[in-house]
Scaffold this motif. Structure first.
Motif, mmCIF file in Angstrom:
data_model
loop_
_atom_site.group_PDB
_atom_site.id
_atom_site.type_symbol
_atom_site.label_atom_id
_atom_site.label_comp_id
_atom_site.label_asym_id
_atom_site.label_seq_id
_atom_site.Cartn_x
_atom_site.Cartn_y
_atom_site.Cartn_z
ATOM 1 N N VAL A 47 0.843 -1.205 0.000
ATOM 2 C CA VAL A 47 0.000 0.000 0.000
ATOM 3 C C VAL A 47 0.874 1.249 0.000
ATOM 4 O O VAL A 47 0.614 2.194 -0.747
ATOM 5 C CB VAL A 47 -0.972 -0.011 1.205
ATOM 6 N N PHE A 48 1.929 1.259 0.805
ATOM 7 C CA PHE A 48 2.846 2.398 0.836
ATOM 8 C C PHE A 48 3.431 2.647 -0.552
ATOM 9 O O PHE A 48 3.425 3.778 -1.045
ATOM 10 C CB PHE A 48 3.969 2.158 1.857
ATOM 11 N N PHE A 49 3.943 1.597 -1.180
ATOM 12 C CA PHE A 49 4.522 1.758 -2.520
ATOM 13 C C PHE A 49 3.459 2.183 -3.533
ATOM 14 O O PHE A 49 3.749 2.921 -4.470
ATOM 15 C CB PHE A 49 5.210 0.475 -2.974
ATOM 16 N N ALA A 60 7.931 11.143 2.178
ATOM 17 C CA ALA A 60 7.745 9.781 2.681
ATOM 18 C C ALA A 60 6.935 9.739 3.973
ATOM 19 O O ALA A 60 6.136 8.820 4.178
ATOM 20 C CB ALA A 60 9.107 9.109 2.887
ATOM 21 N N GLY A 61 7.115 10.710 4.850
ATOM 22 C CA GLY A 61 6.368 10.732 6.110
ATOM 23 C C GLY A 61 4.869 10.852 5.895
ATOM 24 O O GLY A 61 4.080 10.184 6.563
ATOM 25 N N ILE A 116 8.596 0.420 7.557
ATOM 26 C CA ILE A 116 9.593 -0.141 6.645
ATOM 27 C C ILE A 116 9.562 0.606 5.314
ATOM 28 O O ILE A 116 10.611 0.956 4.760
ATOM 29 C CB ILE A 116 9.361 -1.656 6.441
ATOM 30 N N GLY A 117 8.368 0.871 4.799
ATOM 31 C CA GLY A 117 8.242 1.625 3.553
ATOM 32 C C GLY A 117 8.851 3.012 3.683
ATOM 33 O O GLY A 117 9.593 3.460 2.804
ATOM 34 N N TYR A 118 8.546 3.683 4.783
ATOM 35 C CA TYR A 118 9.105 5.016 5.027
ATOM 36 C C TYR A 118 10.630 4.965 5.036
ATOM 37 O O TYR A 118 11.298 5.769 4.386
ATOM 38 C CB TYR A 118 8.591 5.579 6.353
ATOM 39 N N LEU A 119 11.193 4.032 5.793
ATOM 40 C CA LEU A 119 12.652 3.939 5.901
ATOM 41 C C LEU A 119 13.285 3.600 4.558
ATOM 42 O O LEU A 119 14.330 4.168 4.202
ATOM 43 C CB LEU A 119 13.037 2.906 6.962
ATOM 44 N N MET A 120 12.667 2.694 3.827
ATOM 45 C CA MET A 120 13.201 2.344 2.505
ATOM 46 C C MET A 120 13.165 3.544 1.573
ATOM 47 O O MET A 120 14.137 3.830 0.871
ATOM 48 C CB MET A 120 12.412 1.181 1.899
ATOM 49 N N ASP A 121 12.038 4.240 1.558
ATOM 50 C CA ASP A 121 11.882 5.363 0.636
ATOM 51 C C ASP A 121 12.759 6.545 1.030
ATOM 52 O O ASP A 121 13.398 7.164 0.185
ATOM 53 C CB ASP A 121 10.421 5.793 0.576
ATOM 54 N N TYR A 123 15.498 6.621 3.057
ATOM 55 C CA TYR A 123 16.921 6.431 3.303
ATOM 56 C C TYR A 123 17.640 5.470 2.355
ATOM 57 O O TYR A 123 18.854 5.511 2.273
ATOM 58 C CB TYR A 123 17.137 5.953 4.742
ATOM 59 N N LEU A 124 16.917 4.594 1.674
ATOM 60 C CA LEU A 124 17.603 3.578 0.871
ATOM 61 C C LEU A 124 17.464 3.727 -0.639
ATOM 62 O O LEU A 124 18.209 3.098 -1.376
ATOM 63 C CB LEU A 124 17.107 2.177 1.265
ATOM 64 N N MET A 125 16.511 4.506 -1.099
ATOM 65 C CA MET A 125 16.313 4.605 -2.538
ATOM 66 C C MET A 125 17.492 5.322 -3.186
ATOM 67 O O MET A 125 17.994 6.303 -2.652
ATOM 68 C CB MET A 125 15.007 5.329 -2.871
ATOM 69 N N PRO A 126 17.965 4.813 -4.319
ATOM 70 C CA PRO A 126 19.126 5.403 -4.995
ATOM 71 C C PRO A 126 18.946 6.904 -5.233
ATOM 72 O O PRO A 126 17.904 7.350 -5.684
ATOM 73 C CB PRO A 126 19.185 4.652 -6.327
ATOM 74 N N GLY A 127 19.985 7.644 -4.877
ATOM 75 C CA GLY A 127 19.977 9.076 -5.092
ATOM 76 C C GLY A 127 19.287 9.858 -3.988
ATOM 77 O O GLY A 127 19.552 11.026 -3.781
ATOM 78 N N ARG A 128 18.383 9.228 -3.268
ATOM 79 C CA ARG A 128 17.621 9.921 -2.241
ATOM 80 C C ARG A 128 18.472 10.131 -0.995
ATOM 81 O O ARG A 128 18.340 11.114 -0.289
ATOM 82 C CB ARG A 128 16.368 9.127 -1.858
ATOM 83 N N TYR A 129 19.380 9.204 -0.714
ATOM 84 C CA TYR A 129 20.163 9.303 0.498
ATOM 85 C C TYR A 129 21.116 10.497 0.449
ATOM 86 O O TYR A 129 21.444 11.072 1.464
ATOM 87 C CB TYR A 129 20.960 7.998 0.749
#
Length: 135
Positions: A47-49, A60-61, A116-121, A123-129
């Protein structure tokens, strides 16, 4: 600064979360913790994605909050047993989306999936960090 997400990538993430959720029930249903909770965590992650796909410019928040409101709303709807709603739940797709009975632990699972979706989006998505580290 405006946030932009690659919608095609997030559609792929939706599909991966969906397949992982279905697999968790089918292949790991006999394992108590995974069989009971993983599918609900992955449902909220999906659902988050999905919201990331529909609202690619939102932070993301906010998407995590919308995911929680949506997921909690679906869970609360399981307290309603109108004939037309039960008819929808009787279909395979309706049952997967709406569920059947209210369970308090599902709210915790949805919260974990949104987190988990928030943290992935965030902090982990390429370029976003890189954006986060520049602060």
């Amino acid at each position: 600064m405006s946030i932009q997400r690659n919608r095609l990538a997030y559609v792929g993430f939706v599909a991966l979360a969906l397949l992982a959720g279905l697999a968790s029930r089918r292949f790991f249903g006999g394992i108590p913790f995974i069989g009971l909770y993983a599918g609900d965590v992955l449902w909220a992650l999906m659902v988050f994605f999905g919201f990331c796909t529909l609202l690619p410019g939102w932070p993301a928040g906010w998407l995590a909050l919308v995911t929680l409101l949506f997921s909690f709303g679906i869970e609360a709807s399981q307290l309603i047993h109108e004939p037309w709603l039960e008819a929808i739940r009787a279909t395979r797709l309706g049952g997967l989306i709406l569920g059947f009975s209210f369970v308090w632990s599902d709210l915790l699972c949805y919260s974990l999936g949104a987190l988990i979706g928030y943290l992935m989006d965030a902090y982990l998505m390429p370029g976003r960090y890189r954006r986060i580290l520049k602060r």
